[in-house]
Design a protein around this motif. Sequence first.
Motif, PDB file in Angstrom:
ATOM      1  N   PHE A 243      13.477  -1.844 -12.241  1.00 21.29           N
ATOM      2  CA  PHE A 243      12.767  -1.942 -10.974  1.00 21.29           C
ATOM      3  C   PHE A 243      11.279  -1.923 -11.260  1.00 21.29           C
ATOM      4  CE2 PHE A 243      16.157  -1.564  -7.951  1.00 21.29           C
ATOM      5  CZ  PHE A 243      17.161  -0.940  -8.657  1.00 21.29           C
ATOM      6  N   ALA A 244      10.514  -2.516 -10.379  1.00 19.81           N
ATOM      7  CA  ALA A 244       9.057  -2.569 -10.542  1.00 19.81           C
ATOM      8  C   ALA A 244       8.448  -1.199 -10.296  1.00 19.81           C
ATOM      9  CB  ALA A 244       8.468  -3.576  -9.559  1.00 19.81           C
ATOM     10  N   PRO A 245       7.290  -0.923 -10.906  1.00 18.58           N
ATOM     11  CA  PRO A 245       6.584   0.329 -10.607  1.00 18.58           C
ATOM     12  C   PRO A 245       6.311   0.425  -9.113  1.00 18.58           C
ATOM     13  CG  PRO A 245       5.548  -0.795 -12.441  1.00 18.58           C
ATOM     14  CD  PRO A 245       6.570  -1.746 -11.877  1.00 18.58           C
ATOM     15  N   GLY A 246       6.519   1.597  -8.576  1.00 19.68           N
ATOM     16  CA  GLY A 246       6.244   1.812  -7.163  1.00 19.68           C
ATOM     17  C   GLY A 246       7.446   1.664  -6.253  1.00 19.68           C
ATOM     18  N   GLU A 247       8.563   1.145  -6.767  1.00 21.69           N
ATOM     19  CA  GLU A 247       9.755   1.081  -5.940  1.00 21.69           C
ATOM     20  C   GLU A 247      10.375   2.475  -5.912  1.00 21.69           C
ATOM     21  OE1 GLU A 247      10.996  -3.345  -7.336  1.00 21.69           O
ATOM     22  OE2 GLU A 247      12.503  -2.178  -6.272  1.00 21.69           O
ATOM     23  N   PRO A 248      10.544   3.045  -4.718  1.00 19.23           N
ATOM     24  CA  PRO A 248      11.000   4.442  -4.622  1.00 19.23           C
ATOM     25  C   PRO A 248      12.497   4.613  -4.856  1.00 19.23           C
ATOM     26  CG  PRO A 248      10.617   3.555  -2.446  1.00 19.23           C
ATOM     27  CD  PRO A 248      10.199   2.481  -3.425  1.00 19.23           C
TER      28      PRO A 248
ATOM     29  N   LEU B 234       3.706   5.774  -5.585  1.00 17.62           N
ATOM     30  CA  LEU B 234       3.598   5.862  -7.039  1.00 17.62           C
ATOM     31  C   LEU B 234       2.548   6.899  -7.430  1.00 17.62           C
ATOM     32  CD1 LEU B 234       4.402   4.888  -9.845  1.00 17.62           C
ATOM     33  CD2 LEU B 234       2.704   3.057  -9.587  1.00 17.62           C
ATOM     34  N   ARG B 235       1.378   6.863  -6.794  1.00 17.54           N
ATOM     35  CA  ARG B 235       0.322   7.842  -7.109  1.00 17.54           C
ATOM     36  C   ARG B 235       0.808   9.271  -6.849  1.00 17.54           C
ATOM     37  NH1 ARG B 235      -2.765   3.752  -4.811  1.00 17.54           N
ATOM     38  NH2 ARG B 235      -2.655   4.697  -2.741  1.00 17.54           N
ATOM     39  N   GLU B 236       1.464   9.493  -5.719  1.00 17.22           N
ATOM     40  CA  GLU B 236       1.961  10.834  -5.387  1.00 17.22           C
ATOM     41  C   GLU B 236       3.025  11.287  -6.383  1.00 17.22           C
ATOM     42  OE1 GLU B 236       3.260  10.582  -1.341  1.00 17.22           O
ATOM     43  OE2 GLU B 236       1.201  10.537  -0.553  1.00 17.22           O
ATOM     44  N   SER B 237       3.914  10.384  -6.775  1.00 17.46           N
ATOM     45  CA  SER B 237       4.962  10.724  -7.737  1.00 17.46           C
ATOM     46  C   SER B 237       4.361  11.065  -9.084  1.00 17.46           C
ATOM     47  CB  SER B 237       5.945   9.564  -7.896  1.00 17.46           C
ATOM     48  OG  SER B 237       6.661   9.363  -6.706  1.00 17.46           O
ATOM     49  N   GLN B 238       3.409  10.264  -9.531  1.00 18.76           N
ATOM     50  CA  GLN B 238       2.763  10.556 -10.811  1.00 18.76           C
ATOM     51  C   GLN B 238       2.099  11.922 -10.778  1.00 18.76           C
ATOM     52  OE1 GLN B 238       0.463   6.945 -10.912  1.00 18.76           O
ATOM     53  NE2 GLN B 238       1.760   6.065 -12.499  1.00 18.76           N
TER      54      GLN B 238
ATOM     55  N   GLU C 206       0.826  -1.206   0.000  1.00 14.09           N
ATOM     56  CA  GLU C 206       0.000   0.000   0.000  1.00 14.09           C
ATOM     57  C   GLU C 206       0.861   1.258   0.000  1.00 14.09           C
ATOM     58  OE1 GLU C 206      -2.648  -0.530   3.311  1.00 14.09           O
ATOM     59  OE2 GLU C 206      -3.763  -2.122   2.279  1.00 14.09           O
ATOM     60  N   ALA C 207       1.958   1.241   0.768  1.00  7.49           N
ATOM     61  CA  ALA C 207       2.861   2.394   0.807  1.00  7.49           C
ATOM     62  C   ALA C 207       3.500   2.615  -0.565  1.00  7.49           C
ATOM     63  CB  ALA C 207       3.934   2.194   1.872  1.00  7.49           C
ATOM     64  N   ALA C 208       3.891   1.537  -1.233  1.00  4.86           N
ATOM     65  CA  ALA C 208       4.495   1.658  -2.569  1.00  4.86           C
ATOM     66  C   ALA C 208       3.475   2.197  -3.567  1.00  4.86           C
ATOM     67  CB  ALA C 208       5.029   0.300  -3.034  1.00  4.86           C
ATOM     68  N   ALA C 209       2.236   1.729  -3.479  1.00  2.00           N
ATOM     69  CA  ALA C 209       1.195   2.211  -4.391  1.00  2.00           C
ATOM     70  C   ALA C 209       0.911   3.691  -4.154  1.00  2.00           C
ATOM     71  CB  ALA C 209      -0.077   1.382  -4.215  1.00  2.00           C
ATOM     72  N   GLU C 210       0.882   4.110  -2.899  1.00  2.00           N
ATOM     73  CA  GLU C 210       0.651   5.526  -2.570  1.00  2.00           C
ATOM     74  C   GLU C 210       1.807   6.376  -3.066  1.00  2.00           C
ATOM     75  OE1 GLU C 210      -1.024   9.033  -1.176  1.00  2.00           O
ATOM     76  OE2 GLU C 210      -1.909   7.078  -1.587  1.00  2.00           O
TER      77      GLU C 210
END
Length: 78
Positions: free
Chosen positions: A52-57, A21-25, A15-19
């Motif tokens: 790296f996979a999407p969402g990896e910061p 990603l959304r914030e970065s986009q 969930e943190a990785a998905a969030e």
Amino acid sequence: MSLFRLRPEAQERAEAAAEWLRESQDQFVRMSNASLVATAKFYARQMEPIRFAPGEPVYDATMWHVIVPELIRRLEVK
């Protein structure tokens, strides 16, 4: 809904990785073209040719999954 249940700590990380990603986009979508280009150049200087996979910061994931798609989207509009 996922096909399997994650342990709570794994679900929290997902969930943190998905969030992130959304914030970065959202951050990159709002940038001016000049800012986006400058940021893309900066991130590119920090990268190694690793996937790296999407969402990896990390710089690489941000470049390939956030910045490059936004650059492409903007170029296709013109």
